[in-house]
Scaffold this motif. Structure first.
Motif, short mmCIF file in Angstrom:
data_model
loop_
_atom_site.label_atom_id
_atom_site.label_comp_id
_atom_site.label_asym_id
_atom_site.label_seq_id
_atom_site.Cartn_x
_atom_site.Cartn_y
_atom_site.Cartn_z
N ARG A 1 0.87 -1.18 0.00
CA ARG A 1 0.00 0.00 0.00
C ARG A 1 0.90 1.22 0.00
N SER A 2 0.54 2.22 -0.80
CA SER A 2 1.39 3.43 -0.87
C SER A 2 0.69 4.57 -0.18
N GLN A 3 1.50 5.48 0.30
CA GLN A 3 0.93 6.65 0.97
C GLN A 3 1.95 7.77 0.90
N TRP A 4 1.46 8.98 0.74
CA TRP A 4 2.34 10.14 0.77
C TRP A 4 2.60 10.49 2.24
N GLU A 5 3.85 10.75 2.55
CA GLU A 5 4.17 11.12 3.92
C GLU A 5 3.62 12.50 4.21
N ARG A 6 3.52 12.81 5.48
CA ARG A 6 2.93 14.10 5.87
C ARG A 6 3.81 15.24 5.40
N GLU A 7 3.18 16.27 4.95
CA GLU A 7 3.91 17.42 4.41
C GLU A 7 4.77 18.07 5.48
N SER A 8 4.29 18.04 6.72
CA SER A 8 5.02 18.70 7.81
C SER A 8 6.37 18.02 8.04
N ILE A 9 6.39 16.72 7.88
CA ILE A 9 7.66 15.99 8.07
C ILE A 9 8.67 16.41 7.01
N ALA A 10 8.21 16.47 5.77
CA ALA A 10 9.11 16.85 4.69
C ALA A 10 9.56 18.30 4.84
N GLU A 11 8.65 19.17 5.23
CA GLU A 11 9.01 20.59 5.38
C GLU A 11 10.00 20.76 6.50
#
Lengths: 474, 105
Positions: B53-63
């Motif tokens: 299953r794929s999922q985009w990681e949370r934007e806050s983590i990347a930022e």
């Protein structure tokens, strides 16, 4: 090798690869797909170009495994814009190769810088087009005297291999044509090109443009230099871009009156001649024989061949005209009747249909014209007139059938063929194929057996049917 | 047995790597040594077959880490079962990529 690596590492190139690969992705998934690949690319430090090329494989996989949209083939392929783009790319490629291939380029109507009208080559009987020299010096002198009423001027040249000075302490073996002084006047090349008149008695070398570029790096100061040719010093009179097709390729022309006069009478070479104005022999492709007294009681027989080429532009226009005449026979479509009711669509939509056809036709003509030249150049066969006719008939036939296979409203290809009726009831009920516009504009009925009472017809569907078709806006 | 999905070695290797903690596409490439044109289509096939299953990681983590958002993958229950079966089919799979390794995000 650094420059190619830097180019491959260019960020712009990587993003361009991803962007082009994304064109394969269905529209709804494209943004997310591109975001995924761009985010992954950020982490790649080495072989970024190879990483991006993998995106093409991924895009192909996604495209093949996406459930069909709109009940048929991806509508992008049936789009009129795609059709025009593909034709434009094809026309650009064929034109590019037509200008690059030597055999094709020299057939272009504007390619020759030599006045080929009234120009003939002369060889021994039956050998005017031979690749080896056939006319002796004695025969040349006989020609000049015997045909002075027909030939305004004649020139003799004999190709030899000679070592020519390229640079200090450097020589190369070139094909040098020892020629009479009047050869460039005979070819009507402009005086500034040759500068022979500046030193009328000195041996002069005139370089062919291709050899000048290859051996002398397009030196702009080459004229006036003194070079050693076959052990003798000659001055360079100029550079000549000769587009005339010669039996043997020549890198340079050597004008040396003294050496020319010392040639043995039996030495063989090639002969050019310019006919007197209004000569009836100046017709493209014409060959004729002449006998000239040899001054010893006998006669020499020669064959003359006109250098003038068939006006390809005229042939092009003629073949278009003939192809249009043949078109009704070459297609089963009823040309006088269009399956769609013209009053059902607005003027703008009808005009758009004609504009689409008007854009396709010139592109197809470029593809056919340049493609036939390319094919003739690659195969070294004179296929131009017949190939143009065949090509134009096929092209116009395709343009017409493509136009008929498109929805008259949105100009997309109709799809989802379905058989209607049965063959056993051919004359009792309508039997053929029904295709539909995926945007719900209508249905195209194509009869299995075209007849005067049964032709293609378009069934308009009012906007209420659109909900059964694509969810996209009309 | 009838419902068991038989995987190719490549697909099994990718499942093993995801199970080992290599949850991002590029890290899978580096771990398995497979090119991008193989890994990403394989991931999509596995997701289509409901093994991952794929999922985009949370934007806050990347930022917070000043990097772009990434998509990560996880094994589903069916994927774990299939991976177990694949380990029996490809005994060396576990040794190629040890499940004890965990990639730090």
């Amino acid at each position: 090798m650094r420059w190619p690596c830097r180019w491959l590492d260019s960020e712009t190139l990587h993003l361009a690869i991803l962007w082009f690969a994304a064109l394969l992705i269905p529209g709804e998934q494209r943004a997310e797909w591109l975001a995924e690949w761009r985010s992954e690319l950020w982490y790649v430090r080495r072989n970024r170009c190879a990483f991006c090329l993998g995106a093409i494989q991924d895009a192909v996989w996604v495209r093949r495994n996406t459930p069909e949209i709109d009940g048929g083939k991806d509508v992008r392929l049936g789009s009129p814009v795609t059709c025009i783009l593909l034709l434009s790319v094809l026309a650009a490629f064929s034109a590019f190769f037509a200008f690059r291939l030597p055999g094709a380029r020299e057939l272009m109507p504007w390619s020759s810088n030599v006045d080929e009208q009234n120009l003939v080559t002369i060889g021994s009987a039956g050998r005017s087009a031979a690749r080896s020299p056939t006319v002796t010096v004695a025969g040349y002198r006989s020609l000049k005297v015997g045909l002075k009423d027909v030939l305004r001027e004649t020139a003799f040249y004999r190709p030899i291999r000679a070592r020519v000075e390229i640079a200090r302490q450097q020589t190369a073996e070139l094909s040098v044509a020892l020629t009479t002084r009047n050869v460039f006047d005979l070819l009507n090349l402009p005086e500034p090109v040759t500068n022979l008149a500046r030193r009328p008695e000195a041996p002069a070398l005139i370089l062919d443009q291709a050899a000048w570029r290859k051996y002398y790096n397009s030196d702009p100061h080459i004229a006036g230099r003194v070079l050693v040719v076959g052990g003798s010093k000659v001055f360079v009179a100029g550079v000549v871009p000769l587009s005339l097709r010669l039996p043997v390729s020549v890198d340079a022309w050597l004008v040396n009156d003294a050496q020319q006069a010392e040639l043995h009478p039996q030495t063989k070479g090639f002969v050019f001649a310019r006919l007197r104005p209004a000569s009836t022999f100046a017709k493209p492709g014409l060959r004729w024989h002449v006998s000239v007294p040899d001054g010893q009681g006998g006669s020499d027989r020669f064959e003359c061949a006109s250098v003038a080429r068939v006006d390809l532009l005229f042939a092009h226009l003629l073949m278009i005209f003939v192809a249009l005449l043949i078109l009704p026979v070459a297609t089963s479509l009823e040309l006088g009747e269009y399956p769609c009711n013209p009053h059902a669509a607005s003027l703008t939509i009808r005009l758009r249909r004609w504009v689409f056809l008007a854009v396709k036709i010139p592109l197809l003509m470029v593809v056919v014209f340049c493609g036939i030249l390319d094919l003739g150049a690659l195969t070294s066969m004179p296929i131009q007139p017949h190939g143009l006719l065949f090509g134009y008939v096929l092209a116009f036939r395709w343009a017409l059938s493509d136009q008929r296979k498109r929805c008259p409203i949105c100009l997309r290809l109709v799809t989802n063929p379905a058989r209607i009726g049965s063959s056993s009831n051919t004359f009792l009920e309508w039997y053929g194929t029904e295709l539909m516009c995926t945007r719900g504009h209508g249905l195209l009925h194509v009869p299995e057996i075209p007849a005067t009472y049964s032709t293609q017809r378009w069934l308009d569907l009012d906007p209420s049917w659109a909900s059964l078709f694509s969810s996209r806006k009309v | 047995m009838a419902g068991e999905v038989k995987l190719s070695h490549t697909a099994a290797l990718i499942l093993q790597a995801i199970d080992a903690g290599y949850i991002y596409g590029f890290s899978l490439m580096e771990t398995t040594g497979l090119p991008s044109g193989t890994v990403y289509p394989a991931l999509r096939r596995l997701e289509r077959d409901d093994l991952i299953r794929s999922q985009w990681e949370r934007e806050s983590i990347a930022e917070a880490e000043l990097r772009p958002q990434r998509k990560y993958y996880k094994l589903t229950r069916a994927g774990k079962v299939t991976l177990e079966a694949s380990r029996k089919r490809y005994p060396l799979l576990a040794k190629l990529i040890s499940s004890d390794e965990v990639e730090k995000a």
